[in-house]
Design a protein around this motif. Structure first.
Motif, short mmCIF file in Angstrom:
data_model
loop_
_atom_site.label_atom_id
_atom_site.label_comp_id
_atom_site.label_asym_id
_atom_site.label_seq_id
_atom_site.Cartn_x
_atom_site.Cartn_y
_atom_site.Cartn_z
N THR A 107 0.85 -1.20 0.01
CA THR A 107 -0.04 -0.04 0.08
C THR A 107 0.92 1.42 -0.12
O THR A 107 0.56 2.21 -0.73
N VAL A 108 1.89 1.17 0.75
CA VAL A 108 2.83 2.16 0.80
C VAL A 108 3.49 2.53 -0.45
O VAL A 108 3.62 3.78 -1.18
N LEU A 109 3.76 1.41 -1.35
CA LEU A 109 4.56 1.64 -2.59
C LEU A 109 3.56 2.00 -3.53
O LEU A 109 4.05 2.92 -4.22
N LEU A 110 2.16 1.69 -3.62
CA LEU A 110 1.28 2.20 -4.62
C LEU A 110 1.25 3.67 -4.37
O LEU A 110 0.99 4.30 -5.47
N ALA A 111 0.97 4.10 -2.98
CA ALA A 111 0.87 5.44 -2.75
C ALA A 111 2.10 6.26 -3.28
O ALA A 111 1.91 7.25 -4.20
N LEU A 112 3.08 5.77 -3.27
CA LEU A 112 4.39 6.48 -3.67
C LEU A 112 4.32 6.59 -5.32
O LEU A 112 4.71 7.53 -5.99
N SER A 113 3.71 5.50 -5.87
CA SER A 113 3.80 5.47 -7.21
C SER A 113 2.88 6.24 -7.97
O SER A 113 3.02 6.81 -9.11
N ARG A 114 1.81 6.62 -7.22
CA ARG A 114 0.85 7.64 -7.38
C ARG A 114 0.99 9.29 -7.10
O ARG A 114 0.24 10.00 -7.22
N GLY A 115 2.34 9.25 -6.46
CA GLY A 115 2.51 10.75 -5.99
C GLY A 115 1.49 11.14 -4.65
O GLY A 115 1.27 12.34 -4.66
N ALA A 116 1.14 10.18 -4.05
CA ALA A 116 0.17 10.50 -3.06
C ALA A 116 0.64 11.35 -1.84
O ALA A 116 1.83 11.54 -1.60
N GLY A 117 -0.20 12.14 -1.07
CA GLY A 117 0.26 13.00 -0.13
C GLY A 117 0.19 12.14 1.21
O GLY A 117 0.18 10.93 1.26
N LEU A 118 0.07 12.68 2.23
CA LEU A 118 0.23 11.97 3.65
C LEU A 118 -0.92 11.02 4.00
O LEU A 118 -0.51 9.95 4.74
N ALA A 119 -2.28 11.34 3.54
CA ALA A 119 -3.19 10.64 3.68
C ALA A 119 -2.84 9.33 3.13
O ALA A 119 -3.21 8.09 3.56
N ILE A 148 3.64 -5.31 -7.93
CA ILE A 148 4.78 -5.08 -6.56
C ILE A 148 4.87 -6.15 -6.03
O ILE A 148 6.03 -6.58 -5.25
N ARG A 149 3.84 -7.06 -5.54
CA ARG A 149 3.94 -8.29 -4.88
C ARG A 149 5.00 -9.29 -5.41
O ARG A 149 5.95 -10.01 -4.58
N ALA A 150 4.94 -9.48 -6.69
CA ALA A 150 5.61 -10.42 -7.42
C ALA A 150 7.14 -10.01 -7.80
O ALA A 150 7.93 -10.79 -7.81
N GLU A 151 7.32 -8.60 -8.18
CA GLU A 151 8.49 -8.23 -8.45
C GLU A 151 9.01 -7.46 -7.45
O GLU A 151 10.35 -7.65 -7.48
N LEU A 152 8.45 -6.17 -6.95
CA LEU A 152 9.13 -5.36 -6.06
C LEU A 152 9.73 -5.98 -4.60
O LEU A 152 10.71 -5.75 -4.02
N LEU A 153 8.64 -6.63 -3.98
CA LEU A 153 8.96 -7.17 -2.49
C LEU A 153 9.78 -8.06 -2.49
O LEU A 153 10.84 -7.83 -1.69
N PRO A 154 10.02 -9.09 -3.40
CA PRO A 154 11.39 -10.16 -3.21
C PRO A 154 12.66 -9.17 -3.42
O PRO A 154 13.60 -9.45 -2.82
#
Length: 322
Positions: free
Chosen positions: A127-139, A194-200
């Motif tokens: 969820t954090v990585l998804l938020a970063l990929s979308r340029g999310a704010g603090l929320a 993200i689960r298959a590629e980034l987390l490992p």
């Protein structure tokens, strides 16, 4: 955190329901909670109707609950997404609405007060990585809260500090079966990639990333809470609808914060970064009485009416389109 430690620290208001998909995480949570609070735990299963295997999921959940002596409540929904809508968002909204419906009960039993969700440390990192990929704010960077109130219910995520591998090891040691949802391998969904590629890769480079990502999410949640408090205070000062002159006396950062707060809390509207920047530029330009302001914001428009800033939706959604 170990799985048993997380369960020992979990203190929900009873009776409790566990959102039970049949997957490893919700299976472990259901078994552990049913053992800790016998007779005060039931399972809620949402049948999304999105894949052929869904009927098999329901049968598996029914078999497990029968062996556990736990009541299973099932809600069938049509979670198909509308054109242009995220399939994940549509399924999530349908799931929460169904859980609220199941929690209200049928009048023959105590109404559920708490619902346990099986999200774990890997889910939080995704969820954090998804938020970063979308340029999310603090929320967005705050990711998933451990406890949240919604529809009059308390939703708990007691396993956010537990890695997925530990949960599966706990089940394997007890020879407990679970379902592997085939949609979790669908590479069309960003979360699955993200689960298959980034987390490992993160596991190899930064073995403690689950812990550090969760810590960053908690820091973001605290900072977001402060921004919400500041937004409430500033909105009380500038009024609802906002008085433009009072708004202009705030710094640009506080203007942005209070406008986000006003639009979301009063109108359920979330502006894009570009829309908010344009609105701030126009507010700054409101130095004369005749300056016109009319900007697309979310599903509606922000406009100047005399000394105040208003938002309206010229075409509110009908019941059929919701």
């Amino acid at each position: 955190m170990k799985f048993d430690e997380a369960i020992a620290a979990f203190e929900p208001a009873l009776p409790l329901a566990v959102a039970y998909s049949g997957g490893a995480d919700s299976t472990a949570l259901l078994i552990a909670c049913a053992a800790r609070w016998p007779g005060q735990v039931e399972a809620f299963h949402v049948h999304h109707g999105l894949q052929a295997a869904a009927d098999g999921f329901e049968r598996h959940c029914a078999d497990v609950c029968e062996r556990l002596g736990v009541t299973l409540k099932v809600q069938r929904v049509d979670a198909r997404h509308a054109p242009g809508e995220s399939p994940e968002d549509a399924a999530r909204r349908a799931r929460y609405a169904s859980l609220a419906t199941l929690a209200r009960g049928d009048g023959t039993r105590a109404e559920v007060r708490s619902i346990g969700l099986g999200q774990h440390a890997d889910d939080q990192a995704e969820t954090v990585l998804l938020a970063l990929s979308r340029g999310a704010g603090l929320a967005g960077l705050a990711a998933m809260p451990e406890v949240a109130q919604r529809d009059g219910l308390m939703f708990h995520r007691p396993l956010l500090g537990v890695p997925a591998a530990d949960i599966r090891a706990w089940l394997t040691a007890r020879d407990v079966p679970w379902i592997e949802d085939p949609s979790n391998a669908d590479a069309r969904f960003t979360r699955n990639r993200i689960r298959a590629e980034l987390l490992p890769a993160l596991d190899r480079a930064f073995p403690q990333f689950r812990l550090t990502f969760a810590r960053s999410a908690r820091h973001a949640a605290q900072a977001h809470g402060l921004l919400v408090e500041l937004g409430q205070q500033d909105l009380a000062t500038i009024g609802t609808p906002p008085a433009i002159d009072a708004l202009r006396r705030l710094s640009r950062a506080r203007q942005a914060n209070v406008l986000r707060h006003w639009l979301l809390r009063t109108h359920g509207c979330t502006p894009s970064t570009a829309q908010l920047d344009e609105l701030l530029d126009q507010v700054e330009a409101c130095t004369t009485r005749g300056h016109r302001l009319h900007i697309k914001i979310g599903t509606g428009f922000a406009e100047r009416r005399g000394a105040f800033l208003h938002w309206y939706n010229p075409s509110p959604p009908t019941e059929a389109s919701r």
